[in-house]
Design a protein around this motif. Structure first.
Motif, PDB file in Angstrom:
ATOM      1  N   GLU A  24       0.867  -1.176   0.000  1.00  0.00           N
ATOM      2  CA  GLU A  24       0.000   0.000   0.000  1.00  0.00           C
ATOM      3  C   GLU A  24       0.901   1.223   0.000  1.00  0.00           C
ATOM      4  N   ASN A  62      -9.974   0.617  -0.075  1.00  0.00           N
ATOM      5  CA  ASN A  62      -8.969  -0.385  -0.436  1.00  0.00           C
ATOM      6  C   ASN A  62      -7.613  -0.050   0.173  1.00  0.00           C
ATOM      7  N   PRO A 194     -12.835  -2.885  -5.911  1.00  0.00           N
ATOM      8  CA  PRO A 194     -13.301  -2.635  -4.545  1.00  0.00           C
ATOM      9  C   PRO A 194     -13.371  -3.940  -3.751  1.00  0.00           C
ATOM     10  N   LEU A 195     -12.751  -3.946  -2.578  1.00  0.00           N
ATOM     11  CA  LEU A 195     -12.719  -5.170  -1.778  1.00  0.00           C
ATOM     12  C   LEU A 195     -14.061  -5.474  -1.120  1.00  0.00           C
ATOM     13  N   GLN A 201     -13.076  -9.029  -3.617  1.00  0.00           N
ATOM     14  CA  GLN A 201     -12.891  -9.718  -2.347  1.00  0.00           C
ATOM     15  C   GLN A 201     -12.445 -11.159  -2.521  1.00  0.00           C
ATOM     16  N   LEU A 217      -2.469  -2.729  -3.352  1.00  0.00           N
ATOM     17  CA  LEU A 217      -3.738  -2.050  -3.121  1.00  0.00           C
ATOM     18  C   LEU A 217      -3.682  -0.603  -3.569  1.00  0.00           C
TER      19      LEU A 217
END
Length: 494
Positions: A24, A62, A194-195, A201, A217
């Motif tokens: 990230e 995210n 989008p998680l 997911q 991410l």
């Protein structure tokens, strides 16, 4: 027998402790560190009384906090309820109340909406904390325990909670990782989906962590930003919806850099136009494998696979352990299968089929008939077994990969004081697949503009749902029974 989605991360942490699990921005988190952070937040949840049988919502962008919260909820044996990040507070509050969540985990730009929704639902908002002594072990679960409840729009105007079991999600992650994409610990997956969505997911996050791959991410997707990450992080697998492929192709036209490591791209969420597929493959010198699925199917159901062949314009063959067929679309009480070449409703059965809609046995009975899940999508299977989605049985709009049902939008717009009649349709859009259009008949004596209606709607419904296009009409085209003729309406509004 015990089986938990949390085992996905636990097992990879044991096998690949020092490999990078998450990226990230400039922060890299190893599998060992991520699992310990998950167990630490699980300890925090347990200290607050959360345990088996409870439901905890997760409303996060995210960022690395999403998998921390997601797996922590599962590690204490509770059910995770991911909340759509584009909902307004009233919509989010409905999800919290209907699911019976005891708390919602949130932070960042979604915190304010989460706080408003939680206040309306009478529950607490928690932040991800990893400063407690971690739990020693995750709570055991049974394969048929409900792991996640994902809310999907319904024709009644209220979303339905699709219940997915640990077995559903573990199997789907394994099939995606091993059979469909062939993920390894050396792969780097760009997680721009989008998680909170089943595609991001299960197919991206769960599958990547199941294989010991690295998940990159990004909280906000843009074409130039995604291209930057593809190059910088040495991404080998890209997963996206057609909107993202369009944005990346446009970015590539202005930026000569290319991701040298990219070996495959995966498309889902909506039909990918073949010309766009061809432009992307040419620009990035890779192949796109298109698949099909729904929230209720965990989600992967069919896929253009290496073993069964690839045919652009189709969604391939059923994934391992799943059957796909085409049934007569007008038989609600029984499933009558049709021969290859005939158009009908796509039906599915297998390990990926959900456990039913939460507290809605009637909707569940209508969705699963004779053991087959009725998708509501019309399709056709050719003599080689390739499935093509040709239309939608219902008036579903897919905007940028997100499902939007017209009636839900219509019910909001109907409350506008200047609107006498309204019908919502999807119009073709090159960037997002479809754009939402509201055809409005104003009330006599009122003065209103399309821009004003769109702005009003934006404050009352999710950002992916409000109509960007508003057409003011003297009347709506109606059939003999008074039903709006939407095909004719699309011609008028185009």
């Amino acid at each position: 027998m015990q089986l938990s989605v949390a085992t996905i991360l636990q097992d990879s942490a044991a096998r690949f402790p020092d490999r990078t699990a998450l990226v990230e921005s400039d922060v890299r988190t190893s599998y060992r560190a991520l699992w310990q952070e998950v167990l630490a937040f699980a300890a925090e949840l347990r200290a607050r009384g959360v345990g088996p049988g409870d439901r905890v919502a997760v409303m996060l962008p995210n960022t690395s906090d999403f998998p921390r919260a997601y797996y922590a909820v599962l590690a204490v044996g509770a059910t995770v309820v991911p909340v759509h990040g584009l909902l307004v507070a009233e919509e989010a509050a409905y999800v919290l109340r209907h699911s019976g969540c005891t708390a919602v985990v949130s932070g960042g730009p979604l915190r304010q909406v989460a706080e408003e929704a939680a206040a309306a639902a009478g529950i607490d908002v928690l932040a991800v904390r990893t400063d407690r002594e971690p739990l020693l072990l995750a709570e055991p679960c049974r394969p048929d325990d409900i792991a996640a409840i994902l809310y999907t729009s319904g024709t009644t105007g209220r979303p339905k909670g699709a219940q997915l079991t640990h077995f559903n999600l573990v199997m789907n992650a394994g099939v995606c990782a091993q059979d469909l994409i062939g993920l390894t610990p050396d792969d780097v997956v760009l997680g721009c989906l989008p998680l909170f969505h089943s595609y991001g997911q299960s197919c991206a996050m769960n599958a990547a962590l199941r294989a010991g791959s690295t998940l990159v991410l990004t909280p906000r997707f843009t074409g130039p930003g995604a291209l930057e990450l593809l190059v910088k992080e040495g991404v080998t697998v890209f997963m996206g919806v057609p909107t993202m492929y369009h944005a990346l192709t446009e970015a590539a036209a202005l930026d000569p850099r290319r991701p040298a490591a990219l070996r495959v791209a995966v498309s889902g969420g909506a039909a990918l136009p073949v010309p766009l597929l061809e432009r992307f493959e040419t620009a990035f010198d890779t192949v796109i494998l298109e698949g099909y699925g729904l929230t209720e199917t965990s989600p992967a159901a069919t896929f253009n696979q290496h073993t069964t062949g690839r045919r652009p314009g189709t969604v391939g063959h059923p994934v391992w352990g799943v059957e796909a067929a085409v049934a007569a679309p007008d038989t609600d009480r029984q499933t009558v299968l049709l021969a290859d070449g005939e158009v009908g409703e796509v039906v599915l059965r297998g390990h990926n089929i959900f456990a039913g809609y939460l507290d809605d046995p009637e909707a569940t009975a209508a969705a699963v008939v004779d053991g087959w899940f009725r998708t509501g999508d019309l399709g056709v299977r050719d003599e080689d077994g390739f499935l093509s989605i040709v239309d939608r049985k219902k008036d579903l709009i897919i905007r940028g990969g997100f499902n939007v049902y017209p009636r839900e939008v219509e019910e909001v717009l109907a409350r506008h004081p200047a609107i006498a009649q309204v019908s919502v349709i999807g119009l073709p859009d090159e960037a997002r697949g479809e754009e939402i259009c509201a055809a409005v008949v104003p009330r006599p004596g009122t003065e209103v503009t399309g821009e004003a209606i769109a702005a009003w709607a934006r404050e009352r419904i999710g950002k992916h749902k409000y109509p960007r296009i508003v057409r003011l009409l003297p009347e709506l085209p109606l059939g003999p029974s008074g039903k709006v003729l939407k095909r004719e309406l699309r011609e008028i509004c185009a």
